[in-house]
Design a protein around this motif. Structure first.
Motif: not given
Lengths: 155, 309
Positions: B208-216, B237-254
């Motif tokens: 359920x963790x998006x940020x941990x999945x980005x580097x690989x 409403x409970x789950x809307x907006x739970x996952x977002x990506x912006x340019x700052x999230x791209x630092x660890x990405x390939x």
């Protein structure tokens, strides 16, 4: 034959043996037998069996099941042995075969399936995807149907 | 059979051949080359549910190839009067050479394909399949990475109701990708689909963790949490907006990682991502045109020339 002590032999009709224990009532429903006005039926449930541990058995008087009816039975009782009885003797032995597709046997249970509209004219089609373990899916929407779903939605 | 109802209607060889055709059709899709392969042919666009990209890209695809299009919506037509799908399709069988169908009920495309003789292309049936979207998604991945085998594709968001990810995950597995499924607990991939995928020996992890999945990740496939598929507003409403990506999230990405999205996005992709080299969703939307051109040609039995100029 332990079941012979429980119910008497029938003169004419169909005997379905080796039904999985506890499933005889489902078999009656699958065969679309109206229990309010049907022929005499003897029902034996949960009796000891060498082959199966425990089993159910049905004796339906004055009714010879045809192959199409027997194939419906294959869903819950694929290994049933069926004998057509005439004048107290076994006149024919029939094999139950599970077809690859069940056409107009039961309705798909998925509430959002296209076949839920009663006015849509194409047949209800359920596909047997796997036999061991048994897995049945609607041909149109692909949803898995449980045995209880099927028995509750017999056409 | 020329129907495409699920990805199972296409063999791996056929998929690769369609992707190859699509690549050659890019100049036609852009309007740079005139290639009226489907002149005189009529496509019926049968949309029982809203659509922007799918309907328009099919229409563009048909028109760029010289064909014409009948656009059907269920509002204000005989469907509103209670006509069955069967009857509507009988009529279309007489008016068009090929039909694209989107319908809120699952199984509607297979049902239509059985009801008529003309080829049917499924453009989404309930939470079921959306194979032409899968084709353009595969095309986009191949375009970026040159292969699918061995890639780690992270599917994010509504994996329960999102038909796009259902079709796509099957196809990715067939070509040897690894899948990482990221969703909130209430929106996990349906069990029967995960079971099917695993039965092929595929490598699938769930999280359920998006940020941990980005580097690989080699591909991050974001989806919108679809409000219209929720039976209950509170659950949404409970789950809307739970996952977002912006340019700052791209630092660890390939470097070569791409971000895809079937669109429309609501808040899950920040506009700051658009200018990064990772953003591929608008290109992906364009890719709907050449891939749907190739699928229309296949449906109508028209061969695409080896050289398009």
């Amino acid at each position: 034959m332990s079941e012979m002590r429980r119910v008497t032999a029938i003169c004419n009709g169909t005997v379905i043996d080796h039904i999985p224990a506890g499933h005889a009532l489902q078999v009656i429903r699958m065969l679309r037998i109206d229990t309010n006005k049907s022929n005499p039926i003897s029902l034996v449930m949960n009796v000891p069996s060498d082959k199966m541990g425990r089993k159910d058995l049905l004796k339906i008087e004055d009714l010879e099941l045809n192959q199409e009816e027997l194939d419906r039975l294959a869903l819950i009782s694929p290994n049933a042995s069926v004998a057509i009885i005439r004048n107290y003797g076994v006149a024919e032995k029939r094999v139950v075969e599970l077809a690859e597709e069940l056409v107009n046997v039961a309705r798909c249970t998925f509430t959002n399936c296209i076949t839920q509209n009663d006015r849509e004219p194409l047949p209800q089609r359920l596909r047997v995807v796997s036999r061991e373990p048994m897995e049945i899916r609607c041909y149109y929407c692909g949803k898995v149907q449980t045995m209880t779903d099927i028995v509750d939605n017999i056409l | 059979m020329s129907d495409v109802v699920t990805m199972d209607d296409l063999s791996n060889e056929e998929i690769l051949s369609i992707l190859d055709d699509s690549k050659r059709l890019i100049p036609v899709a852009r309007g740079d080359v005139h290639l009226p392969l489907l002149e005189g042919k009529v496509l019926a666009n049968m949309f029982y549910e809203n659509s922007t990209r799918t309907r328009m890209s099919f229409e563009t695809a048909m028109k760029r190839l010289g064909g014409s299009v009948l656009n059907f919506t269920s509002v204000g037509t005989s469907v509103a009067k209670g006509e069955t799908l069967y009857d509507t399709m009988q009529m279309i069988d007489g008016y068009a050479d090929i039909a694209v169908i989107r319908h809120p009920r699952q199984g509607a495309a297979q049902y239509s394909a059985d009801a008529v003789d003309i080829p049917i292309l499924n453009a989404g049936d309930g939470a079921g399949n959306h194979p032409t979207q899968t084709m353009l998604d595969l095309f986009t991945i191949m375009e970026a990475h040159g292969k699918i085998q061995g890639l780690n594709v992270v599917l994010v968001g509504d994996l329960r109701y999102g038909r796009t990810v259902h079709s796509l995950s099957h196809a990715l597995i067939r070509f040897g990708a690894r899948l990482t499924l990221v969703s909130p607990e209430t929106l996990t991939m349906p069990d029967e689909i995960v079971r099917d995928l695993r039965s092929t020996g595929a490598e699938i992890s769930e999280s359920s963790d998006l940020s941990g999945s980005i580097p690989d990740a080699d591909v991050i496939y974001m989806t919108r949490i679809q409000k219209e598929r929720f039976p209950d507003e509170d659950e949404y409403t409970k789950v809307a907006g739970i996952y977002t990506l912006g340019s700052k999230d791209m630092h660890g990405a390939k470097d070569e990682m791409i971000v895809m999205h079937p669109l429309p996005r609501v808040g899950e992709l920040h506009p700051s991502l658009d200018s990064t080299p990772h953003a591929r969703y608008f290109q992906q939307a364009f890719n709907g045109v050449p891939t749907r051109m190739a699928l229309l040609c296949r449906g109508l039995g028209v061969t695409i020339p080896k050289e398009v100029k």
